[in-house]
Write a protein that holds these residues in place. Sequence first.
Motif, PDB file in Angstrom:
ATOM      1  N   ARG A 232      -8.624  10.606 -13.262  1.00 37.83           N
ATOM      2  CA  ARG A 232      -8.475   9.157 -13.392  1.00 37.83           C
ATOM      3  C   ARG A 232      -7.573   8.593 -12.288  1.00 37.83           C
ATOM      4  O   ARG A 232      -7.841   7.523 -11.737  1.00 37.83           O
ATOM      5  N   LEU A 233      -6.499   9.300 -11.983  1.00 37.73           N
ATOM      6  CA  LEU A 233      -5.596   8.838 -10.914  1.00 37.73           C
ATOM      7  C   LEU A 233      -6.316   8.796  -9.567  1.00 37.73           C
ATOM      8  O   LEU A 233      -6.167   7.851  -8.787  1.00 37.73           O
ATOM      9  N   VAL A 234      -7.109   9.848  -9.313  1.00 39.13           N
ATOM     10  CA  VAL A 234      -7.858   9.878  -8.049  1.00 39.13           C
ATOM     11  C   VAL A 234      -8.882   8.751  -8.008  1.00 39.13           C
ATOM     12  O   VAL A 234      -9.057   8.069  -6.990  1.00 39.13           O
ATOM     13  N   ASP A 235      -9.571   8.523  -9.147  1.00 40.07           N
ATOM     14  CA  ASP A 235     -10.555   7.433  -9.200  1.00 40.07           C
ATOM     15  C   ASP A 235      -9.890   6.075  -8.970  1.00 40.07           C
ATOM     16  O   ASP A 235     -10.436   5.204  -8.273  1.00 40.07           O
ATOM     17  N   ASP A 236      -8.714   5.889  -9.560  1.00 40.08           N
ATOM     18  CA  ASP A 236      -7.991   4.622  -9.368  1.00 40.08           C
ATOM     19  C   ASP A 236      -7.615   4.427  -7.900  1.00 40.08           C
ATOM     20  O   ASP A 236      -7.691   3.308  -7.364  1.00 40.08           O
ATOM     21  N   ALA A 237      -7.190   5.503  -7.248  1.00 42.97           N
ATOM     22  CA  ALA A 237      -6.829   5.410  -5.833  1.00 42.97           C
ATOM     23  C   ALA A 237      -8.042   5.055  -4.982  1.00 42.97           C
ATOM     24  O   ALA A 237      -7.963   4.245  -4.048  1.00 42.97           O
ATOM     25  N   VAL A 238      -9.201   5.667  -5.318  1.00 42.33           N
ATOM     26  CA  VAL A 238     -10.435   5.358  -4.579  1.00 42.33           C
ATOM     27  C   VAL A 238     -10.835   3.902  -4.791  1.00 42.33           C
ATOM     28  O   VAL A 238     -11.229   3.200  -3.852  1.00 42.33           O
TER      29      VAL A 238
ATOM     30  N   LYS B  72       0.835  -1.206   0.000  1.00 43.59           N
ATOM     31  CA  LYS B  72       0.000   0.000   0.000  1.00 43.59           C
ATOM     32  C   LYS B  72       0.871   1.257   0.000  1.00 43.59           C
ATOM     33  O   LYS B  72       0.571   2.234  -0.700  1.00 43.59           O
ATOM     34  N   SER B  73       1.949   1.214   0.778  1.00 44.31           N
ATOM     35  CA  SER B  73       2.849   2.368   0.821  1.00 44.31           C
ATOM     36  C   SER B  73       3.481   2.617  -0.544  1.00 44.31           C
ATOM     37  O   SER B  73       3.598   3.769  -0.995  1.00 44.31           O
ATOM     38  N   VAL B  74       3.873   1.529  -1.209  1.00 47.86           N
ATOM     39  CA  VAL B  74       4.458   1.664  -2.552  1.00 47.86           C
ATOM     40  C   VAL B  74       3.431   2.248  -3.516  1.00 47.86           C
ATOM     41  O   VAL B  74       3.740   3.131  -4.330  1.00 47.86           O
ATOM     42  N   PHE B  75       2.183   1.758  -3.413  1.00 46.86           N
ATOM     43  CA  PHE B  75       1.122   2.255  -4.293  1.00 46.86           C
ATOM     44  C   PHE B  75       0.875   3.750  -4.077  1.00 46.86           C
ATOM     45  O   PHE B  75       0.732   4.521  -5.034  1.00 46.86           O
ATOM     46  N   VAL B  76       0.836   4.148  -2.805  1.00 46.48           N
ATOM     47  CA  VAL B  76       0.587   5.566  -2.505  1.00 46.48           C
ATOM     48  C   VAL B  76       1.722   6.437  -3.038  1.00 46.48           C
ATOM     49  O   VAL B  76       1.484   7.506  -3.622  1.00 46.48           O
TER      50      VAL B  76
END
Length: 329
Positions: free
Chosen positions: A302-308, A250-254
């Motif tokens: 799109r990036l925000v939607d992917d994170a959600v 998760k840290s890597v993803f963030v």
Amino acid sequence: FKRSIVEVEGGDAPLQFAANFIGTEDQSRFAIAVKRALEVLSKAPAAPGEAGSDMDDWLATPVVKECDTLAVGSSKGFPIWRRYDWALNALPDGKLIVVSGRMTTVVSEEKRAGEKDLVDFLNKAPIAMHWLSGTGHVLWANETEMNVLGYTAEEYIGQPIMNFCPDEKELVLEIFKTLGSGNTIKDVPVRFRTKGGEIKHLLIDSNVNWNTDGSFKHTRCFIRDDTARKVREARLSEMAHREKEVSEAKSVFVRKTFHEIRTPCHLLSHLLSQFEEVSSADEHERDAAFHDIMQQVNRLNRLVDDAVDAALFDSGSVPVLSRYPFNLF
């Protein structure tokens, strides 16, 4: 009538036998009898009728009368103190002494019945139990313990406890040191070996039964299966390991997500500064700059939607997926 064979070679074996099975008040008499048996052997004639041999002395078998003795009895019996007359005979090789005994204690039928009930209670108790001598030998163990480890009474009783927990020799010595100091141990995990060689995780509670003179009589050990706790610990450890991996992922993803967001933000800042410069210019340049700005805004969305969506998946939910037509060519 009982008979035991005590190995003399090694020096203190007869004394260990006395320490484990002979009452403290009678141990000195027993030790004298052992010495006497060896002396009698040294005076034995090399051949019958040999001149100069003391036949009467040779035939005098050392006997210890009314000796307080820990009688183990049958394989399902319980160690009980009885009075015995013991006769000691050294074998010709001088390495072994045959100890033959006859019980002199008179036990009433009523007392025998009471002892039988007690033995049955202890042998079939739902918890494993054993006695250890001051030398670490198993004086007695109930059926529950032998069933847990898979040994018969003949294979287990009388053997050093070290034989059954070879992976924990240092710990066993530390336990004896603690018990010898007058302390009680509780919930001490010890790895035993079954007859089949498997490791059995057990928890031990123990203290010492002392003689009236303050010497070590035997331990009182209660043993419980610790396998379930070990399994729980292993599962918790595995869960903790997985949670750590998920947290790291998760840290890597963030980090990657914010890195991706940073790029369009820089572009937006640059395009907006250019938009001010071309606002008074021709309409074509203004439309092109506006198109670039909207493209970067959509990229951010799109990036925000992917994170959600990733957060929803992580919480166990399924995001609502939208369907859009597209061309593969």
